[in-house]
Design a protein around this motif. Structure first.
Motif, short mmCIF file in Angstrom:
data_model
loop_
_atom_site.label_atom_id
_atom_site.label_comp_id
_atom_site.label_asym_id
_atom_site.label_seq_id
_atom_site.Cartn_x
_atom_site.Cartn_y
_atom_site.Cartn_z
N LEU A 22 0.83 -1.21 0.00
CA LEU A 22 0.00 0.00 0.00
C LEU A 22 0.86 1.25 0.00
CD1 LEU A 22 -2.96 0.88 0.05
CD2 LEU A 22 -2.79 0.96 2.53
N TYR A 23 1.96 1.23 0.75
CA TYR A 23 2.87 2.37 0.77
C TYR A 23 3.46 2.61 -0.61
CZ TYR A 23 6.86 5.31 1.89
OH TYR A 23 7.77 6.33 1.90
N MET A 24 3.86 1.54 -1.28
CA MET A 24 4.43 1.70 -2.62
C MET A 24 3.39 2.21 -3.61
SD MET A 24 7.03 -1.51 -3.01
CE MET A 24 7.55 -1.05 -4.66
N LEU A 25 2.16 1.76 -3.48
CA LEU A 25 1.11 2.23 -4.39
C LEU A 25 0.81 3.70 -4.19
CD1 LEU A 25 -1.45 -0.70 -4.40
CD2 LEU A 25 -0.29 0.25 -6.37
N ILE A 26 0.80 4.14 -2.95
CA ILE A 26 0.43 5.53 -2.66
C ILE A 26 1.60 6.48 -2.86
CG2 ILE A 26 -0.27 7.08 -0.80
CD1 ILE A 26 -1.97 4.78 0.30
N GLU A 27 2.77 6.10 -2.38
CA GLU A 27 3.88 7.04 -2.29
C GLU A 27 4.74 7.12 -3.55
OE1 GLU A 27 5.36 10.10 -0.29
OE2 GLU A 27 3.72 8.85 0.41
N SER A 28 4.81 6.07 -4.33
CA SER A 28 5.70 6.06 -5.49
C SER A 28 5.08 6.81 -6.66
CB SER A 28 6.00 4.62 -5.89
OG SER A 28 6.83 4.61 -7.02
N ARG A 29 5.95 7.52 -7.39
CA ARG A 29 5.48 8.21 -8.58
C ARG A 29 5.83 7.44 -9.85
NH1 ARG A 29 7.77 14.14 -7.76
NH2 ARG A 29 9.51 12.96 -8.56
N ASN A 30 6.71 6.46 -9.73
CA ASN A 30 7.12 5.65 -10.87
C ASN A 30 6.09 4.55 -11.11
OD1 ASN A 30 8.40 3.82 -12.62
ND2 ASN A 30 10.41 4.49 -11.92
N LEU A 31 5.70 4.37 -12.36
CA LEU A 31 4.64 3.40 -12.68
C LEU A 31 5.09 1.96 -12.46
CD1 LEU A 31 3.13 5.02 -15.90
CD2 LEU A 31 2.26 5.11 -13.56
N VAL A 32 6.35 1.65 -12.73
CA VAL A 32 6.84 0.29 -12.51
C VAL A 32 6.82 -0.04 -11.02
CG1 VAL A 32 8.81 -1.26 -12.79
CG2 VAL A 32 8.23 0.31 -14.61
N LYS A 33 7.21 0.92 -10.19
CA LYS A 33 7.17 0.69 -8.74
C LYS A 33 5.75 0.52 -8.24
CE LYS A 33 11.48 3.04 -7.68
NZ LYS A 33 12.12 4.17 -6.98
N LYS A 34 4.80 1.18 -8.88
CA LYS A 34 3.39 0.99 -8.51
C LYS A 34 2.93 -0.44 -8.83
CE LYS A 34 1.59 5.65 -8.70
NZ LYS A 34 0.92 5.76 -7.41
N VAL A 35 3.36 -0.97 -9.96
CA VAL A 35 3.01 -2.35 -10.31
C VAL A 35 3.64 -3.33 -9.33
CG1 VAL A 35 3.28 -4.12 -12.09
CG2 VAL A 35 2.59 -1.84 -12.74
N ILE A 36 4.89 -3.08 -8.94
CA ILE A 36 5.55 -3.94 -7.95
C ILE A 36 4.81 -3.86 -6.62
CG2 ILE A 36 7.67 -4.26 -6.62
CD1 ILE A 36 9.19 -3.33 -9.15
N GLY A 37 4.41 -2.65 -6.22
CA GLY A 37 3.63 -2.50 -4.99
C GLY A 37 2.30 -3.23 -5.05
N MET A 38 1.66 -3.19 -6.22
CA MET A 38 0.41 -3.92 -6.39
C MET A 38 0.63 -5.42 -6.22
SD MET A 38 -2.03 -4.11 -9.75
CE MET A 38 -0.74 -4.90 -10.68
N ASN A 39 1.74 -5.93 -6.75
CA ASN A 39 2.04 -7.36 -6.62
C ASN A 39 2.34 -7.74 -5.17
OD1 ASN A 39 1.63 -8.11 -9.27
ND2 ASN A 39 3.71 -7.58 -9.86
N ILE A 40 3.05 -6.88 -4.44
CA ILE A 40 3.32 -7.16 -3.03
C ILE A 40 2.03 -7.15 -2.22
CG2 ILE A 40 4.48 -6.28 -0.97
CD1 ILE A 40 6.74 -5.32 -2.83
N PHE A 41 1.17 -6.18 -2.48
CA PHE A 41 -0.12 -6.11 -1.80
C PHE A 41 -0.95 -7.37 -2.10
CE2 PHE A 41 -4.49 -4.68 -1.21
CZ PHE A 41 -4.40 -3.98 -0.01
N GLN A 42 -0.93 -7.78 -3.35
CA GLN A 42 -1.67 -8.96 -3.78
C GLN A 42 -1.13 -10.22 -3.10
OE1 GLN A 42 -1.18 -9.76 -7.96
NE2 GLN A 42 -3.34 -10.22 -8.16
N THR A 43 0.17 -10.31 -2.92
CA THR A 43 0.76 -11.45 -2.23
C THR A 43 0.33 -11.50 -0.77
OG1 THR A 43 2.67 -11.33 -3.70
CG2 THR A 43 2.95 -12.56 -1.67
N GLY A 44 0.20 -10.34 -0.14
CA GLY A 44 -0.30 -10.29 1.23
C GLY A 44 -1.74 -10.81 1.33
N ILE A 45 -2.55 -10.47 0.35
CA ILE A 45 -3.93 -10.96 0.34
C ILE A 45 -3.96 -12.47 0.14
CG2 ILE A 45 -6.10 -10.89 -0.94
CD1 ILE A 45 -5.52 -7.91 -1.43
#
Length: 118
Positions: A22-45
């Motif tokens: 969630l931190y990577m999705l909200i705080e990052s401005r780079n689109l690739v980092k947002k996708v990585i953050g989405m994958n980490i969030f998804q792994t937590g779920i």
């Protein structure tokens, strides 16, 4: 406190993964980092649902003689399907990111908004 951490470490791992993603999705401005953050969030779920499906002393859901608890295969099947969908979503997102980079020359979210509205 240590006993609680030792017995419920899966839930702490879930909260850690969800928080980092969630931190990577909200705080990052780079689109690739947002996708990585989405994958980490998804792994937590995924870890959360698999942890909820765990039963101590559970057996496979094959009807036999005896009264031991059975493990439902439904959460595992749903997570397997969600993993396939997640990989597909990541592939499409990365393909769109490549297309955005070739078109605009940047992956910064603020610069892309500025280019779009100008």
């Amino acid at each position: 406190m240590f006993e609680l951490l030792n017995s419920h470490y899966n839930y702490f791992a879930v909260m850690l993964l969800l928080g980092i993603g969630l931190y990577m999705l909200i705080e990052s401005r780079n689109l690739v980092k947002k996708v990585i953050g989405m994958n980490i969030f998804q792994t937590g779920i995924f870890l959360f649902f698999i942890t909820l499906a765990f039963r101590t002393g559970g057996n496979p859901p094959i009807i036999k003689e005896g009264g031991s608890p059975y493990v439902s295969p439904l959460p595992h099947v749903l997570i397997l399907t969600a993993i396939v969908v997640g990989v597909s979503l990541t592939a499409v997102a990365l393909a769109l990111i490549i297309r955005i980079y070739t078109e605009y020359g940047t992956l910064d979210e603020d610069k892309l908004k500025q280019l779009y509205y100008d």
